[in-house]
Scaffold this motif. Sequence first.
Motif, short mmCIF file in Angstrom:
data_model
loop_
_atom_site.label_atom_id
_atom_site.label_comp_id
_atom_site.label_asym_id
_atom_site.label_seq_id
_atom_site.Cartn_x
_atom_site.Cartn_y
_atom_site.Cartn_z
N SER A 79 83.60 -33.93 -30.25
CA SER A 79 82.88 -32.93 -31.02
C SER A 79 83.85 -31.84 -31.49
O SER A 79 84.72 -31.41 -30.75
N THR A 80 83.68 -31.38 -32.73
CA THR A 80 84.56 -30.34 -33.29
C THR A 80 84.08 -28.93 -32.97
O THR A 80 84.70 -27.96 -33.41
N VAL A 81 83.01 -28.79 -32.22
CA VAL A 81 82.54 -27.47 -31.80
C VAL A 81 83.64 -26.79 -30.97
O VAL A 81 84.24 -27.44 -30.11
N PRO A 82 83.94 -25.51 -31.23
CA PRO A 82 85.00 -24.83 -30.48
C PRO A 82 84.81 -24.94 -28.97
O PRO A 82 83.68 -24.93 -28.46
N GLU A 83 85.92 -25.06 -28.25
CA GLU A 83 85.87 -25.29 -26.81
C GLU A 83 85.14 -24.19 -26.06
O GLU A 83 84.40 -24.46 -25.11
N HIS A 84 85.35 -22.92 -26.46
CA HIS A 84 84.69 -21.84 -25.71
C HIS A 84 83.17 -21.88 -25.93
O HIS A 84 82.40 -21.44 -25.07
N GLN A 119 81.90 -24.49 -23.53
CA GLN A 119 81.84 -23.93 -22.18
C GLN A 119 80.59 -23.09 -21.97
O GLN A 119 80.02 -23.07 -20.88
N ARG A 120 80.16 -22.42 -23.03
CA ARG A 120 78.92 -21.63 -22.94
C ARG A 120 77.73 -22.54 -22.66
O ARG A 120 76.84 -22.20 -21.88
N ILE A 140 74.22 -31.07 -17.79
CA ILE A 140 75.50 -31.60 -18.27
C ILE A 140 76.64 -30.80 -17.67
O ILE A 140 76.62 -29.57 -17.71
N GLU A 141 77.65 -31.51 -17.16
CA GLU A 141 78.72 -30.83 -16.44
C GLU A 141 80.12 -31.14 -16.96
O GLU A 141 81.09 -30.59 -16.44
N ASP A 142 80.24 -32.03 -17.94
CA ASP A 142 81.59 -32.41 -18.38
C ASP A 142 81.63 -32.69 -19.87
O ASP A 142 80.60 -32.66 -20.56
N LEU A 143 82.85 -32.97 -20.37
CA LEU A 143 83.07 -33.21 -21.79
C LEU A 143 83.81 -34.54 -21.98
O LEU A 143 84.99 -34.57 -22.34
#
Length: 351
Positions: free
Chosen positions: A203-208, A211-212, A325-328
């Motif tokens: 996914s291209t959604v920003p990493e921070h 995390q939210r 959900i806990e991971d990427l």
Amino acid sequence: MTALQTRLTELTGVRYPIVQTGMGWVSGPELTSATANAGGLGILASGTLSHEQMRAGIAAIKDRTELPFGVNLVGSAPDVEERAKTLIAERVAVASFALAPQERVFRLLKDAGIVVIPSIGARRHAEKVAAWGADAVLVQGAEGGGHTGAVPTSLLLPQVVDAVDIPVIAAGGYFDGRGLVAAMAYGAEGIAMGTRFLLTSDSTVPEHVKQRYLQAGVDGTVVTDQIDGVPQRVLRTPVVQQLVSEGRGPRALVRSLRSAVALQREVGSSWPSVIRQGLEMRRQRSLTWGQLMMAANTPMMIRTGMVEGNIELGSLASGQVTGLIEDLPSCRELIERIMAEAELTLGRLAG
């Protein structure tokens, strides 16, 4: 066919009965092609793209995969028929719809051999599009992110399965193999996931921003109509809390007008076409004039959060499942994990 090969996989030509939904500003060529290459059905979201941007997105996906994929169209868009013709010319496998288009667009796509899958939120809507010739329907329950209804998936899904004889795809609350098996036990022929695919490394959604999402609990979302006048499920962010507390008024109108101007510039639409689309949305969704005025807020607020990464000012559409959900993982890791869990679950149930 085995239990995990369904009419959906046969219909669309994908390996696994897993669909990545078309999420504006999120489901671009990268996520769509990664899902396709992992064996699922990736869907390019075109509602926030101009016609030319959609065409370029399709080309970018084809550069990344030779496997089937779909494109999500907005049924109320003034140029929906022209976009449908582009899907035909580009030989896209699947056309999905957040709002069903007029029947002639259905016929145009089906006559060209494209699989048509509208999303619905009520039994009567499923019956209507099935009568038009829809190849399958995607059913989203209240747990789902973005615009959503009030009926939970566990109640809506069996209702729709019993009402139509075409494949039904379950959405709203799914993230693992157990959910896939549960959906199939209700009669679904696959699951669709938005938030779970948003939270992948592809996914291209920003990493921070991701995390939210990971920090949110199962109570970390809220359903509100204060963003664009129609109930939608989003994360509880500062701006959402502010909108909920403020309610509607002159400030909301000003914000809506600014969003409309920004969206018109972003997708390159003329003002007459924007007005026509708004009137069509009002007709299809029975919107009030106040709701119609607020309609542009959602795409621009999502862009602020998902593209610009501004959590303080943007809205983050999210299903309740974000709290589980806990991971990427990558799309491939996610789909392989889901299928392995489903096989284990079926084995356990068998004995």
